[in-house]
Write a protein that holds these residues in place. Sequence first.
Motif, PDB file in Angstrom:
ATOM      1  N   ASN B 160       0.803  -1.230   0.000  1.00 33.52           N
ATOM      2  CA  ASN B 160       0.000   0.000   0.000  1.00 33.52           C
ATOM      3  C   ASN B 160       0.833   1.275   0.000  1.00 33.52           C
ATOM      4  O   ASN B 160       0.273   2.372   0.115  1.00 33.52           O
ATOM      5  CB  ASN B 160      -0.949   0.002   1.204  1.00 33.52           C
ATOM      6  CG  ASN B 160      -2.188  -0.839   0.944  1.00 33.52           C
ATOM      7  OD1 ASN B 160      -2.905  -0.592  -0.020  1.00 33.52           O
ATOM      8  ND2 ASN B 160      -2.408  -1.850   1.764  1.00 33.52           N
ATOM      9  N   PHE B 161       2.150   1.137  -0.108  1.00 34.48           N
ATOM     10  CA  PHE B 161       3.020   2.320  -0.065  1.00 34.48           C
ATOM     11  C   PHE B 161       2.576   3.388  -1.071  1.00 34.48           C
ATOM     12  O   PHE B 161       2.392   4.553  -0.735  1.00 34.48           O
ATOM     13  CB  PHE B 161       4.473   1.896  -0.334  1.00 34.48           C
ATOM     14  CG  PHE B 161       5.420   3.044  -0.505  1.00 34.48           C
ATOM     15  CD1 PHE B 161       5.970   3.699   0.593  1.00 34.48           C
ATOM     16  CD2 PHE B 161       5.788   3.497  -1.783  1.00 34.48           C
ATOM     17  CE1 PHE B 161       6.853   4.765   0.443  1.00 34.48           C
ATOM     18  CE2 PHE B 161       6.663   4.566  -1.949  1.00 34.48           C
ATOM     19  CZ  PHE B 161       7.200   5.198  -0.833  1.00 34.48           C
ATOM     20  N   LYS B 162       2.372   2.969  -2.312  1.00 30.38           N
ATOM     21  CA  LYS B 162       2.030   3.935  -3.364  1.00 30.38           C
ATOM     22  C   LYS B 162       0.677   4.601  -3.090  1.00 30.38           C
ATOM     23  O   LYS B 162       0.536   5.825  -3.209  1.00 30.38           O
ATOM     24  CB  LYS B 162       1.993   3.210  -4.713  1.00 30.38           C
ATOM     25  CG  LYS B 162       1.799   4.143  -5.908  1.00 30.38           C
ATOM     26  CD  LYS B 162       1.851   3.339  -7.205  1.00 30.38           C
ATOM     27  CE  LYS B 162       1.676   4.168  -8.464  1.00 30.38           C
ATOM     28  NZ  LYS B 162       0.943   5.397  -8.367  1.00 30.38           N
ATOM     29  N   ASN B 163      -0.301   3.805  -2.697  1.00 29.52           N
ATOM     30  CA  ASN B 163      -1.609   4.382  -2.406  1.00 29.52           C
ATOM     31  C   ASN B 163      -1.550   5.377  -1.250  1.00 29.52           C
ATOM     32  O   ASN B 163      -2.220   6.404  -1.267  1.00 29.52           O
ATOM     33  CB  ASN B 163      -2.625   3.275  -2.097  1.00 29.52           C
ATOM     34  CG  ASN B 163      -3.305   2.762  -3.365  1.00 29.52           C
ATOM     35  OD1 ASN B 163      -3.501   3.512  -4.319  1.00 29.52           O
ATOM     36  ND2 ASN B 163      -3.665   1.487  -3.365  1.00 29.52           N
ATOM     37  N   VAL B 164      -0.765   5.059  -0.234  1.00 32.85           N
ATOM     38  CA  VAL B 164      -0.660   5.978   0.907  1.00 32.85           C
ATOM     39  C   VAL B 164       0.053   7.260   0.485  1.00 32.85           C
ATOM     40  O   VAL B 164      -0.380   8.369   0.815  1.00 32.85           O
ATOM     41  CB  VAL B 164       0.066   5.311   2.102  1.00 32.85           C
ATOM     42  CG1 VAL B 164       0.366   6.336   3.200  1.00 32.85           C
ATOM     43  CG2 VAL B 164      -0.783   4.174   2.665  1.00 32.85           C
ATOM     44  N   VAL B 165       1.140   7.131  -0.271  1.00 33.56           N
ATOM     45  CA  VAL B 165       1.878   8.326  -0.715  1.00 33.56           C
ATOM     46  C   VAL B 165       0.992   9.186  -1.617  1.00 33.56           C
ATOM     47  O   VAL B 165       0.904  10.399  -1.455  1.00 33.56           O
ATOM     48  CB  VAL B 165       3.187   7.920  -1.430  1.00 33.56           C
ATOM     49  CG1 VAL B 165       3.800   9.116  -2.148  1.00 33.56           C
ATOM     50  CG2 VAL B 165       4.176   7.336  -0.427  1.00 33.56           C
ATOM     51  N   ASP B 166       0.300   8.546  -2.555  1.00 27.96           N
ATOM     52  CA  ASP B 166      -0.541   9.313  -3.484  1.00 27.96           C
ATOM     53  C   ASP B 166      -1.704  10.005  -2.780  1.00 27.96           C
ATOM     54  O   ASP B 166      -2.077  11.119  -3.120  1.00 27.96           O
ATOM     55  CB  ASP B 166      -1.104   8.407  -4.593  1.00 27.96           C
ATOM     56  CG  ASP B 166      -0.014   7.960  -5.570  1.00 27.96           C
ATOM     57  OD1 ASP B 166       1.099   8.517  -5.503  1.00 27.96           O
ATOM     58  OD2 ASP B 166      -0.285   7.057  -6.377  1.00 27.96           O
ATOM     59  N   SER B 167      -2.312   9.322  -1.799  1.00 28.87           N
ATOM     60  CA  SER B 167      -3.515   9.893  -1.177  1.00 28.87           C
ATOM     61  C   SER B 167      -3.190  10.851  -0.037  1.00 28.87           C
ATOM     62  O   SER B 167      -3.909  11.821   0.180  1.00 28.87           O
ATOM     63  CB  SER B 167      -4.438   8.774  -0.673  1.00 28.87           C
ATOM     64  OG  SER B 167      -3.778   7.964   0.269  1.00 28.87           O
TER      65      SER B 167
END
Lengths: 445, 445
Positions: B160-167
């Motif tokens: 979920n790293f990318k989703n957390v960074v993006d959101s």
Amino acid sequence: MNNNEHGDVMQKIVSLAKRRGFIFPGSEIYGGLAGTYDYGPLGEMMRQNVMASWRDKFIKSRRDMYAVSAAILMNQKVWQATGHVDHFSDPLVECKKCKKRFRADQLPVPPPEGKCPECKGEFGEVRQFNMMLETKLGAVLDSSSTSYLRPETAQGIFVNFKNVVDSMQPKIPFGIAQIGKAFRNEITPRDFIFRLRELEQMEIEYFVHPDDWERHFEYWKDEMMEWMASIGLDMNKIHDVEIPDGERAHYSSRTIDFEFEYPFGQKELYGLAYRGDYDLSRHASSSGEKLEYRFQDEGGVQTFVPHVIEPTFGLDRTILALLVSAYREDGEGDDSRVYLALDPKIAPHKICVSPLLKNKPELVAKGEEVFAHLKAEFLDVVWDDNGNIGKRYRRQDEIGTPFCVVVDFDTLEKDDSVSIRHRDDGSQERVKIADLLEYFAQKFA
Amino acid sequence: MNNNEHGDVMQKIVSLAKRRGFIFPGSEIYGGLAGTYDYGPLGEMMRQNVMASWRDKFIKSRRDMYAVSAAILMNQKVWQATGHVDHFSDPLVECKKCKKRFRADQLPVPPPEGKCPECKGEFGEVRQFNMMLETKLGAVLDSSSTSYLRPETAQGIFVNFKNVVDSMQPKIPFGIAQIGKAFRNEITPRDFIFRLRELEQMEIEYFVHPDDWERHFEYWKDEMMEWMASIGLDMNKIHDVEIPDGERAHYSSRTIDFEFEYPFGQKELYGLAYRGDYDLSRHASSSGEKLEYRFQDEGGVQTFVPHVIEPTFGLDRTILALLVSAYREDGEGDDSRVYLALDPKIAPHKICVSPLLKNKPELVAKGEEVFAHLKAEFLDVVWDDNGNIGKRYRRQDEIGTPFCVVVDFDTLEKDDSVSIRHRDDGSQERVKIADLLEYFAQKFA
């Protein structure tokens, strides 16, 4: 709204939930995994808030409730005793042509009349498909090593009935409560977090004297409604549906489904079931343990098998129903906005603190001071100094932050007051910094 | 203590935990299920208290931490990418004679020299036994339907790293935290809740600039120690063990195990590992997604793969270490007692309220009033009017209740004060009812 608009709202909620860090598709970077979703930072805060509210009302503020946390993996005999191994199944059909599989009772036209909705092929026989997820435990793989991921949390309570009674010696009536995961191999998971393969349940088994069940049933119906309203579910969208004779489980002489008007239809949210002594009696006869309640009165020692009232709540469905209840659009053109009218108890952030301008060190310093002051007391407080103040309001609206506190030049130069901007109507008022804790304590009471 | 006494303490803790409603064997009425335990009402309260303390310190009071709750079931590609499918295994041997299976590295004398400890038979070849629990998802059973119960919570964060960074657009350094279940098919689960097949982890992946990792590593070591002390773990029993070169995972240039002196030996409690960019890089190359961090500075847009510091905490091991830290016996003969010297933050009940005598309605009424007053403020307050007051003290001692408030005749007839009895030294003092909230607020601060 017509059907298109309904679908539209659902799509908007799914997209907002991902974009703003509420809910992500499970394993998304690997193409996802059907029937699983991951809660992002804001969704996880909502989950924690919902669970805390549930625990406060149904466990901590009461004297008759005992919480347990049972393992997801249970001895397979549990599920043999309950009938899940033999009967926890959905009707499955396969298309003879394209080999796709469907849940027979969810097809627009069920077989034998219906044709495959994908390729118009003919269906094979309907067969029962067991929804329990199976695994093997231990280093020796034979039938004795079979275990299941529990399809419901309820049995983790019944199996611990004797241990709870022996260790806690509760007076009847009393309840045992549990929050935990359950797993169902849904043939067609769908509707975002509505029909999942991995879900979270909040359940109570409330044990009563057999003569008293009707009174307790009514009591729990009221308690459930009260809680639903308290967390901000749209009560106009909730319908209590009496399940008629012939459609209830055979052991239940009364069941109510609480249904919610989701954008995709009116579907089950919670349930309230009178289960009689079915579970305790089945487990007693299968395990050989006495699962009874004993007490002493004038007539000597009395022994009976308690009857059960079961209020059950899906956590994921609660989150979805809260998002649906809270989703709002208003304004036109440049003034248009989306906001979530979440109850402050449930909103991920209760307060956002901002300096009016990011590049004025004196505003930032004062803002930080106010932030620290509020965060020490209320914890769920967020700092936002990104972009202009209008953009920050829109950003906080969209994630349901009920209050935005802004430190501006009046704060520094006039009377040590800040601006408080209200999410739902956009109104603003000024409050002295010294009065902020009391102001918000009242708002959150 | 010698070894017998050590075993004795462990046995006493296991027995107290069951008898008083802390921890029960999983599926006990069906003969149990190896490697699973269920938390009873008091154990569940301890768990909730530990998790709340962890969340307060590591998530809620910070500005750089984002919590997620990822599904237990993940796409199998996750575990192919991490190497778990190929390498997450323990060495297994089977006795040729009695067919019993053992973990080769835990035998008193490992094969080929060792003989079976059960029947003295000869062992077969050592083979690698994968510890992931497997299941099948969906209505079509082929290799694409294989899924695993996650063996660690960490990957739910990395994926979920990318989703957390993006959101959330966090500023580096930042962390992502998660509490959740993990599953390991231990060949020989043992030592009560120490080596379980179903366990709960509290984990943080803290993302830093590659140049900064050493500083952050030291910082997290201190943070972990501070938290351990704050919940009441016996710090004399905790040892930070530097894992030397050659024994660390190949991607880690520094790892510390925090070991605890359990009655059965000094064993791992928590871990702190520098994982470099191993996880993000593996997932990036396996999934094809860019898992990077971008920011703008004077030199333009900078992009790098963050490095990771991982503090990891076992919740079940925490509960066990807390029970071991708190277990006390004192007194002799009729004065002997067992008590749990739990920190009030962690104790299931903070306060017990009793009327001195159960059969004096005026004492009971006043007691109820005091109880309601305290429960409204502190929630974890229990009522006990069973047996004589000495027995009640013993009963509360055994479950670690730090304060017993007793309403007696002096309360009614003299100065509206109650007796407060302290668990650890048995001392008593009198406090006016009007001062109770402040008195306890200070004790629990």
